[in-house]
Design a protein around this motif. Structure first.
Motif, PDB file in Angstrom:
ATOM      1  N   GLU A  53       0.830  -1.205   0.000  1.00  8.22           N
ATOM      2  CA  GLU A  53       0.000   0.000   0.000  1.00  8.22           C
ATOM      3  C   GLU A  53       0.865   1.255   0.000  1.00  8.22           C
ATOM      4  O   GLU A  53       0.601   2.195  -0.744  1.00  8.22           O
ATOM      5  CB  GLU A  53      -0.929   0.009   1.206  1.00  8.22           C
ATOM      6  N   LYS A  54       1.897   1.269   0.834  1.00 11.49           N
ATOM      7  CA  LYS A  54       2.793   2.427   0.878  1.00 11.49           C
ATOM      8  C   LYS A  54       3.513   2.611  -0.452  1.00 11.49           C
ATOM      9  O   LYS A  54       3.674   3.735  -0.922  1.00 11.49           O
ATOM     10  CB  LYS A  54       3.826   2.266   1.999  1.00 11.49           C
ATOM     11  N   ILE A  83       1.144   4.125  -3.027  1.00 12.56           N
ATOM     12  CA  ILE A  83       0.922   5.542  -2.777  1.00 12.56           C
ATOM     13  C   ILE A  83       2.128   6.359  -3.210  1.00 12.56           C
ATOM     14  O   ILE A  83       1.993   7.364  -3.905  1.00 12.56           O
ATOM     15  CB  ILE A  83       0.585   5.791  -1.287  1.00 12.56           C
ATOM     16  N   SER A  84       3.329   5.928  -2.824  1.00  8.96           N
ATOM     17  CA  SER A  84       4.524   6.699  -3.191  1.00  8.96           C
ATOM     18  C   SER A  84       4.767   6.616  -4.691  1.00  8.96           C
ATOM     19  O   SER A  84       5.218   7.588  -5.299  1.00  8.96           O
ATOM     20  CB  SER A  84       5.740   6.238  -2.403  1.00  8.96           C
ATOM     21  N   GLU A 116       2.423   6.390  -7.050  1.00 11.97           N
ATOM     22  CA  GLU A 116       1.474   7.296  -7.685  1.00 11.97           C
ATOM     23  C   GLU A 116       1.894   8.752  -7.496  1.00 11.97           C
ATOM     24  O   GLU A 116       1.748   9.559  -8.409  1.00 11.97           O
ATOM     25  CB  GLU A 116       0.062   7.070  -7.147  1.00 11.97           C
ATOM     26  N   SER A 117       2.429   9.089  -6.332  1.00 10.00           N
ATOM     27  CA  SER A 117       2.857  10.471  -6.123  1.00 10.00           C
ATOM     28  C   SER A 117       4.062  10.807  -7.009  1.00 10.00           C
ATOM     29  O   SER A 117       4.162  11.916  -7.530  1.00 10.00           O
ATOM     30  CB  SER A 117       3.156  10.750  -4.650  1.00 10.00           C
TER      31      SER A 117
END
Length: 127
Positions: A60-61, A64-65, A67-68
């Motif tokens: 999950e982390k 998220i990173s 996608e950023s």
């Protein structure tokens, strides 16, 4: 619900045993009734709370990173495009998305495929 440190420790020990073998019995179960207060509730630990493994949290982390990073990179390369605007494969290549893999990486995050060689912007990228 507030737990005592002792109860928290029991749950922590159970959590690690359960994550290891998925068979450990939860240390507290059934109805909880307090004589000094007029309420009761049932804790169904297996349905109400889900523990994630370290690998699930890391995935999950990472998502998220990732996608950023994609958004930050697109903010540099695709300045001036707005949500809903159609952009072609040729334009994407002119902005540095040189191969199909690079385009696939931003599909679903920055753009959405709407036809052969055509994509719709999903976000605004100001100039």
């Amino acid at each position: 619900m507030t737990l005592t440190k002792e109860d928290k420790n029991k749950i922590d020990i159970w959590k690690y045993q359960y994550m290891k073998d998925r068979k450990a019995a939860f240390p507290f179960s059934g109805k909880i009734n307090r004589k000094d207060e007029e309420y009761s509730f049932i804790v169904n630990y297996f349905d109400d709370i889900k523990y994630k493994t370290r690998s699930e949290v890391n995935k999950e982390k990472g998502k998220i990173s990732g996608e950023s990073r994609i958004r930050n990179n697109a903010a540099e390369k695709l300045k001036g495009y707005y949500k809903g605007q159609i952009i072609t494969t040729k334009e994407l290549k002119e902005h540095g998305y040189n191969n199909s893999y690079a385009i696939k990486r931003i599909t679903g995050v920055i753009i959405e495929k709407v036809g052969h060689g055509k994509y719709k912007m999903l976000i605004d990228i100001p100039s």
